[in-house]
Design an enzyme around this catalytic site. Sequence first.
Site, mmCIF file in Angstrom:
data_model
loop_
_atom_site.group_PDB
_atom_site.id
_atom_site.type_symbol
_atom_site.label_atom_id
_atom_site.label_comp_id
_atom_site.label_asym_id
_atom_site.label_seq_id
_atom_site.Cartn_x
_atom_site.Cartn_y
_atom_site.Cartn_z
ATOM 1 N N TYR A 189 0.836 -1.202 0.000
ATOM 2 C CA TYR A 189 0.000 0.000 0.000
ATOM 3 C C TYR A 189 0.872 1.254 0.000
ATOM 4 O O TYR A 189 0.616 2.197 -0.737
ATOM 5 C CB TYR A 189 -0.939 -0.031 1.205
ATOM 6 N N LEU B 128 -4.728 -6.719 5.955
ATOM 7 C CA LEU B 128 -5.698 -7.736 6.358
ATOM 8 C C LEU B 128 -5.612 -8.998 5.508
ATOM 9 O O LEU B 128 -5.994 -10.075 5.963
ATOM 10 C CB LEU B 128 -7.119 -7.168 6.316
ATOM 11 N N CYS C 50 2.504 -1.995 6.070
ATOM 12 C CA CYS C 50 2.534 -0.791 6.889
ATOM 13 C C CYS C 50 1.128 -0.253 7.044
ATOM 14 O O CYS C 50 0.405 -0.102 6.059
ATOM 15 C CB CYS C 50 3.443 0.246 6.233
ATOM 16 N N THR D 11 -9.930 7.526 11.405
ATOM 17 C CA THR D 11 -11.029 6.661 11.835
ATOM 18 C C THR D 11 -10.499 5.471 12.629
ATOM 19 O O THR D 11 -9.295 5.258 12.725
ATOM 20 C CB THR D 11 -11.819 6.122 10.624
ATOM 21 N N HIS E 200 -10.595 2.517 11.735
ATOM 22 C CA HIS E 200 -10.130 1.474 10.820
ATOM 23 C C HIS E 200 -8.702 1.053 11.153
ATOM 24 O O HIS E 200 -8.345 -0.119 11.032
ATOM 25 C CB HIS E 200 -10.226 1.968 9.369
ATOM 26 N N ASN F 98 6.400 -11.372 11.991
ATOM 27 C CA ASN F 98 5.457 -10.289 11.725
ATOM 28 C C ASN F 98 6.205 -8.972 11.555
ATOM 29 O O ASN F 98 6.723 -8.419 12.514
ATOM 30 C CB ASN F 98 4.439 -10.178 12.858
ATOM 31 N N ARG G 161 11.619 2.993 10.457
ATOM 32 C CA ARG G 161 11.569 1.581 10.842
ATOM 33 C C ARG G 161 11.814 0.641 9.665
ATOM 34 O O ARG G 161 12.359 -0.443 9.818
ATOM 35 C CB ARG G 161 10.232 1.266 11.504
#
Length: 183
Positions: free
Chosen positions: A28, A60, A83, A89, A91, A115, A129
């Site tokens: 993303y 997800l 990331c 919101t 979300h 992970n 990071r």
Amino acid sequence: MASNETHHTLDRPSFDKPVKVLIVVAPYYKDIADQLVAGAEAEIEAAGGWHETIEVPGALEVPSAIGIAGRLSNFDAYVALGCVIRGETTHYETVCNDSSRALTLLGLQGLCIGNGILTVENYEQARVRAEAKGQNKGGGAAAAALHLLALERKWGGSRKGVGFVPFGDEIQIAGTSKDPGIA
């Protein structure tokens, strides 16, 4: 600030047999994802492993892809990368919590997963990071997967799953079988 702290890292594990690792990344934020992947690939290669990288739409979907690969492929370990940056919101909490929880459940079922899905407040935190020559969280996630794999191999390989698994149209307890021909 966390970046000024020093942390203990374990020595890289070594393997007698080849290691095959699947890297699943949600690109993303493409430049962040590319750095995470570069760090993961370098760590796997430094351990003498082989890797394949696949992309999924978002954080997800990373656990779902790993779950599918765990059922249908022959990878030894998995690296989850992506990331999630806080927005306006709730979300953010959903994506962070549910992706992490799903990866944990897959790990408890016997998959060796590192992970590396970053959960940060802003883009700059993610950039720091993700940098392969910096905090290298992608490399850290790969190292975690490799360490879990080393433990699995040390203790004799994988066992049957933990919890409930589908059996046709029914659910059964993992490690048991209704089929008398299956031990």
